[in-house]
Design an enzyme around this catalytic site. Structure first.
Site, PDB file in Angstrom:
ATOM      1  N   THR A   1      12.361  -7.405 -10.351  1.00 36.17           N
ATOM      2  CA  THR A   1      11.805  -8.741 -10.568  1.00 36.17           C
ATOM      3  C   THR A   1      10.504  -8.893  -9.793  1.00 36.17           C
ATOM      4  OG1 THR A   1      13.992  -9.667 -10.931  1.00 36.17           O
ATOM      5  CG2 THR A   1      12.260 -11.215 -10.275  1.00 36.17           C
TER       6      THR A   1
ATOM      7  N   ALA B   1      -2.289  -6.659  -0.084  1.00 39.22           N
ATOM      8  CA  ALA B   1      -2.593  -8.065   0.202  1.00 39.22           C
ATOM      9  C   ALA B   1      -2.700  -8.368   1.689  1.00 39.22           C
ATOM     10  CB  ALA B   1      -1.528  -8.954  -0.437  1.00 39.22           C
ATOM     11  N   HIS B   2      -1.847  -7.731   2.502  1.00 41.08           N
ATOM     12  CA  HIS B   2      -1.754  -8.231   3.878  1.00 41.08           C
ATOM     13  C   HIS B   2      -2.911  -7.818   4.781  1.00 41.08           C
ATOM     14  CE1 HIS B   2      -0.232  -4.841   6.428  1.00 41.08           C
ATOM     15  NE2 HIS B   2       0.021  -4.330   5.249  1.00 41.08           N
TER      16      HIS B   2
ATOM     17  N   GLY C   1       0.801  -1.213   0.000  1.00 42.82           N
ATOM     18  CA  GLY C   1       0.000   0.000   0.000  1.00 42.82           C
ATOM     19  C   GLY C   1       0.836   1.266   0.000  1.00 42.82           C
TER      20      GLY C   1
ATOM     21  N   GLN D   1      -7.937  -0.644   3.098  1.00 41.25           N
ATOM     22  CA  GLN D   1      -8.800  -1.196   4.155  1.00 41.25           C
ATOM     23  C   GLN D   1     -10.133  -1.699   3.612  1.00 41.25           C
ATOM     24  OE1 GLN D   1      -8.010  -1.636   7.360  1.00 41.25           O
ATOM     25  NE2 GLN D   1      -6.077  -0.518   7.400  1.00 41.25           N
TER      26      GLN D   1
ATOM     27  N   ASN E   1      -8.634   3.886   7.832  1.00 37.10           N
ATOM     28  CA  ASN E   1      -7.984   2.832   8.623  1.00 37.10           C
ATOM     29  C   ASN E   1      -8.197   2.983  10.123  1.00 37.10           C
ATOM     30  OD1 ASN E   1      -6.247   5.098   7.844  1.00 37.10           O
ATOM     31  ND2 ASN E   1      -4.750   4.161   9.211  1.00 37.10           N
TER      32      ASN E   1
ATOM     33  N   CYS F   1       0.956   8.350  23.062  1.00 41.48           N
ATOM     34  CA  CYS F   1       1.941   7.476  23.681  1.00 41.48           C
ATOM     35  C   CYS F   1       2.271   6.265  22.829  1.00 41.48           C
ATOM     36  CB  CYS F   1       1.426   6.984  25.028  1.00 41.48           C
ATOM     37  SG  CYS F   1       1.911   8.073  26.339  1.00 41.48           S
TER      38      CYS F   1
END
Lengths: 403, 135
Positions: A258, A221-222, A93, A200, A172, A342
């Protein structure tokens, strides 16, 4: 003088408060990343060990890889009503968003104005801020309290120098889903390129590049049970884009290097197995969580109730801090995230929460819960049992906890 | 999480949480905008220590809004200070607190490690109430 160090004798043989290390974790941080589906892994495995050739090679080994690559391209193109040649594979992304924004900017040197929003992912905002330093003018659109872009403001901000409008599809952090169709229509009428970051929303919301008038779309993809390090950018036929990575002519010269064939094949598999049924299941669990958390005193939902990603829940809790909530949840083996300062490297509260009008002291108390197709009712029930106790405990420690 | 076990323990099971009614000194530091606020309450007593009558921290409690590090440092400072003479307690530094916790992530050293400041404020407040000049 002796140093004033406190020796905690109880720390010997110390064990974390977790009842048992055997309790399986409850993973509710799927907006960060997801577990790879077994079927995806199986598909990828073949392209690591058997069809390992370079897709650019002309021998049979290369042909095998090339065939897998092109089959994957077709699957991904079909999923958004695009043509295969309009899909460029990237490393994810972040790269797709950078390629879209900088690539279009570099190809349109005579039009140095880009419109985006205040609620984009960091990679879009930082690409835009970098372009600003190089002389581009960037307009950051405001959003309303639910996180929606004002299309009237968009219309007003478009001028003869505008090259690109980039607006995130499903946010997100707060899950707000923008109306791409009406934004796309405005951009097409004014002949301005429209990019959306759909990391998302992909496979969760409807994406149709023709119906929604999309010129560039970031996919990855993830977030959908595929591998990390793979993404794609849809670039409508005929759009000129300057590559960021020059190489050996791969991806029609738009992205050298590649091809990550195993990753791409896994990506396509993840898209293939995604189903509407899963979306429906997540929606049900999402609403169960929202309804449950709303019963907690001083809890407020962020984002829209209706036009919301099926897997996103985001609340602020009065008088306490988000990292502490996440830390206590973690002690119960529940993984969530927060927009508190934080928890961020910059020590700034979430720009998205500030953009929807939260004060910094409110934004610190946020909790994001994001589901996946693997989330179960039992896990949701555990969360709803544990969370109110955690909020109560943190408020008993806080000077602003109330009664 | 990126915290060690001692920090997690003081975060999960903080010592001396609460307020002291009629406290002899109250120290308030931090800022809600930054996300960390600590209130420290102390009760001062007198007892013979090493042959001299000294003022000491008879009781100490805290209330903190903040991250895990903020809560853990608050808990730790109450544990360090309780029962010690005021002159010793005043010497407690932020580093002492962090060290007692077995270390804090570098990013937390500044903003969330306010406990030593809060305690010093509480002592100042106590002296002010008693009409003793603070230096």
């Amino acid at each position: 003088m002796k140093k004033l160090i406190y020796m905690d004798t109880e720390n010997r043989g110390f064990s974390v408060s977790r009842k048992s290390e055997k309790i399986k974790e409850i993973y509710l941080d799927n907006a960060a990343t997801t577990k790879v589906d077994e079927r995806v892994l199986k598909e990828m495995e073949k392209y690591h060990s058997e069809y390992y050739g370079n897709a650019s090679s002309i021998h049979d080994k290369g042909e095998e890889a090339k065939s897998g690559l092109e089959k994957a391209r077709k699957i991904i193109a079909n999923s958004i009503n695009a043509s295969p040649e309009e899909i460029v594979f990237t490393s994810g992304g972040t790269e797709s968003n950078n390629l879209a924004i900088k690539g279009i900017a570099f190809s349109n040197q005579n039009k140095k104005h880009i419109i985006t929003t205040k609620i984009e992912h960091d990679c879009v905002l930082n690409a835009c801020k970098w372009l600003e330093k190089q002389g581009w003018k960037i307009t950051y659109l405001e959003v309303n309290s639910e996180g929606f872009v004002d299309v009237e403001q968009l219309k007003r901000e478009i001028n003869e120098n505008t090259a690109l409008v980039s607006i995130i599809h499903g946010n997100n952090e707060i899950g707000t889903v923008q109306d791409l169709e009406s934004i796309g229509k405005i951009c097409r009428e004014k002949n301005i390129l429209f990019h959306t970051d759909a990391c998302q929303s992909y496979t969760k919301e409807n994406l149709d590049v023709k119906k929604q008038n999309l010129d560039l779309v970031t996919l990855n993809a993830h977030k959908i049970h595929g591998p990390k390090g793979v993404g794609a950018l849809y670039i409508r036929n005929g759009i000129k884009i300057t590559p960021l990575a020059h190489g050996g002519g791969q991806e029609k010269g738009k992205r050298g290097g590649t091809e990550n064939v195993p990753g791409v094949v896994g990506f396509a598999k993840a898209v293939e197995i995604a189903s509407e049924k899963e979306v429906g299941k997540m929606k049900k669990l999402r609403d169960k969580i929202i309804n449950g958390i709303e019963k907690i005193r001083g809890a407020k939902l962020n984002g829209s109730r209706e036009k919301r990603l099926c897997n996103n829940i985001n609340f602020v809790f009065k008088g306490i801090e988000g990292e502490a909530i996440v830390g206590y949840l973690n002690e119960h083996r529940i993984c969530c995230s927060t927009g508190s300062a934080c928890s961020s490297k910059s020590l700034e509260p979430s720009h998205v929460l500030l953009a929807i009008g939260l004060k910094p002291e409110e934004a610190h108390g946020s909790l994001r819960i994001s589901l996946s197709k693997y989330t179960t009712k039992k896990e949701v029930e555990k969360l709803l049992k544990v969370l109110p106790m955690i909020i109560k405990k943190l408020r008993s420690i806080s000077p602003f906890g109330g009664n | 999480m990126e915290y060690n076990k001692i920090v997690i323990k003081h975060f999960s099971h903080p010592k001396n949480v609460g307020e002291i009614k009629n406290a002899d000194g109250i120290g308030k530091v931090g800022n809600p905008v930054c996300g960390d606020v600590m209130h420290v309450y102390i009760k001062i007593g007198k007892k013979k220590m090493k042959g001299k009558e000294k003022e000491f921290v008879k009781d100490i409690k805290f209330k903190t809004m903040g991250c895990a590090a903020a809560i853990a440092t608050s808990s730790m400072i109450t544990a360090i200070a309780k029962g010690k003479s005021l002159e010793d307690v005043e010497k407690i530094t932020r580093n002492d607190v962090a060290e007692s916790l077995g270390g804090l992530p570098p990013i937390k050293m500044h903003c969330s490690n306010l406990a030593a400041d809060a305690l010093r404020e509480a002592i100042k407040n106590y002296r002010k109430k008693r009409g003793v000049k603070n230096d």
